[in-house]
Scaffold this active site. Structure first.
Site, short mmCIF file in Angstrom:
data_model
loop_
_atom_site.label_atom_id
_atom_site.label_comp_id
_atom_site.label_asym_id
_atom_site.label_seq_id
_atom_site.Cartn_x
_atom_site.Cartn_y
_atom_site.Cartn_z
N GLU A 10 0.85 -1.18 0.00
CA GLU A 10 0.00 0.00 0.00
C GLU A 10 0.89 1.24 0.00
OE1 GLU A 10 -3.64 2.26 2.36
OE2 GLU A 10 -2.87 0.37 3.14
N ASN A 69 -4.89 4.54 -2.13
CA ASN A 69 -6.17 4.98 -1.57
C ASN A 69 -6.63 6.24 -2.29
OD1 ASN A 69 -8.09 6.28 0.47
ND2 ASN A 69 -7.68 4.29 1.40
N GLU A 122 -7.97 1.62 -3.87
CA GLU A 122 -8.69 1.43 -2.62
C GLU A 122 -9.69 2.57 -2.44
OE1 GLU A 122 -6.16 0.92 0.73
OE2 GLU A 122 -5.11 -0.81 -0.11
N ASP A 125 -12.15 -0.33 1.19
CA ASP A 125 -11.35 -0.05 2.38
C ASP A 125 -12.25 0.17 3.59
OD1 ASP A 125 -9.06 0.33 3.79
OD2 ASP A 125 -8.64 2.34 3.04
N GLU A 137 -6.50 -5.27 8.05
CA GLU A 137 -5.51 -4.20 8.23
C GLU A 137 -5.39 -3.87 9.71
OE1 GLU A 137 -6.69 -0.73 6.12
OE2 GLU A 137 -8.79 -0.91 6.67
#
Length: 431
Positions: free
Chosen positions: A201, A259, A291, A322, A379
């Site tokens: 990520e 993201n 995401e 997410d 996560e």
């Protein structure tokens, strides 16, 4: 995340406003935020009424240990604020540590001795306006989340920075991106069964020339739409360049994950811009994971956001939902956008090895993912025990400090080498 926390700060702003009108203080001010770290297991153990009693007792303990001009406020369940006036930074940190020590003593609740565990963030300012000091607390939640494990039960000092409030005159994020100050950090997403890296990520950091490395909480709250776009392009470019470098070095890293904010998805040209960047770096779309929050479903998002996501999915980009479980979960979004993975929010992961309520939520989400034929990534995995439970329950992938902390690009090769030397064993990686 920051919008939710912002709503919690209204009691704090009221407290600061009263302090300013009742007894203006010149010079130093510090705002101490204390978070009850074991609030959730205590709430499950004690029940709602007894937990409320514990929070009140903690507030009374803090109030007795401060001066009348240093008010204490409960701004959320398990989150306390103390305004310290007229103290320099060393004096303020000393007072903060004394308050923390006194709060972390056994408290009798419902016939049982309860030991609270708290962590503190102290924001110190020299002559800052109280409204600006309140605005700095918008970053407190992020700061709590990014504190290292050894910060548990301690106070961490953060200097006040007027450039990080809306009244400041610091450079914008877009200007920082143009100057090459935005840096991508990489956090691995690892397969539970094999330990193989499934991707990284991409996380943003601002290498400020005067203030050092800034975490997202220090600048996200004041970003414009232009800032979001510039930040995304800067991080994406670094992530795609990293993929090319890993390919040349022979490392097997399938993709990077980015993201994306809802405001960016509303840009009609967003998908075309992402695909152009992939083509420019000569990378297939499946090397990029987008995401998005689960609130981006067909009901809650606008038409442009839906068109962008569907265009990216059709091109081959992977789509993740997410913070799954914290918002409005739309099964139709999973179907329409071709979602391939859901990310179980860290609020469900924390303590999942010992908390039956957490375990039930995790199992329900994993069962849903299995029925839908999509992967599940947990996560915020912080301990070996949390990982073990998740792996045993059939979670596909994990991400968090127990696996590896976010790292700059120059440290990734060494991490991959260690992983290869360990035979891709998660157990040894965690040891």
């Amino acid at each position: 995340m920051f919008e939710r926390f912002s709503r919690l700060l209204s009691p704090l702003r009221i407290m600061l406003g009263r302090s300013a009108s009742a007894a203006p203080v010149e010079g130093s001010r510090s705002l101490l935020l204390l978070r009850l770290e074991n609030a959730e297991p205590l709430a499950d153990h004690l029940g709602k009424a007894a937990m409320g009693h514990l929070v009140v007792r903690l507030s009374m303990t803090l109030s007795r240990a401060t001066r009348p001009e240093d008010p204490v406020q409960i701004i959320a369940p398990g989150l306390f604020a103390v305004l310290l006036s007229g103290r320099d930074d060393l004096d303020a940190i000393g007072v903060a540590r004394r308050l923390l020590d006194q709060a972390q003593t056994p408290i009798a609740v419902s016939g049982r001795d309860i030991l609270p565990v708290l962590t503190g963030v102290l924001i110190h300012a020299e002559g800052a306006p109280l409204p600006d000091l309140a605005e700095m607390t918008e970053n407190a939640r992020q700061r709590f989340e990014t504190l290292t494990d050894d910060a548990l039960g301690r106070v961490t000092l953060f200097p006040y920075d007027p450039a990080l409030t809306t009244g400041g005159r610091g450079a914008s994020v877009a200007e920082a991106a143009a100057a090459g100050q935005i840096q991508a950090y990489f956090q691995p997403q690892v397969c539970c069964n094999t330990g193989a890296v499934r991707g990284f990520e991409l996380l943003a950091r601002w290498n400020h020339p005067e203030r050092g490395l800034l975490l997202p909480g220090a600048f996200f709250g004041r970003m414009s739409v232009e800032d979001h776009g510039a930040l995304t392009l800067a991080i994406l470019d670094q992530g795609l360049r990293a993929l090319k470098a890993w390919d040349r070095a022979g490392w097997d890293v399938p993709c990077v994950a980015l993201n994306i904010s809802n405001c960016e998805l509303a840009n009609p040209d967003f998908a075309a811009g992402i695909l152009w960047e992939l083509d420019r770096h000569d990378l297939r779309p499946e090397r990029l994971t987008i995401e998005v929050l689960e609130t981006v479903g067909p009901i809650t998002s606008n038409a442009e956001a839906r068109r962008n996501l569907m265009a990216l999915a059709r091109a081959g980009c992977h789509i993740d939902l997410d913070d799954f479980g914290t918002g409005y979960a739309s099964l139709d979004a999973i179907r329409q956008f071709g979602v391939q993975r859901i990310k179980i929010d860290r609020s469900f992961v924390t303590g999942c090895d010992i908390d039956p309520a957490q375990q039930r939520m995790i199992l329900a989400i994993l069962a849903l993912a299995e029925r839908l034929g999509i992967a599940a990534l947990a996560e915020g995995v912080e301990t070996r025990e949390e990982y073990t439970f998740l792996a045993q329950m059939g979670c596909d992938e994990v991400q968090g400090h127990a696996i590896a902390r976010p790292m700059p690009l120059e440290e990734v090769a060494a991490y991959l080498a260690r992983q290869a030397a360990n035979g891709r064993s998660i157990g040894r990686l965690l040891g």
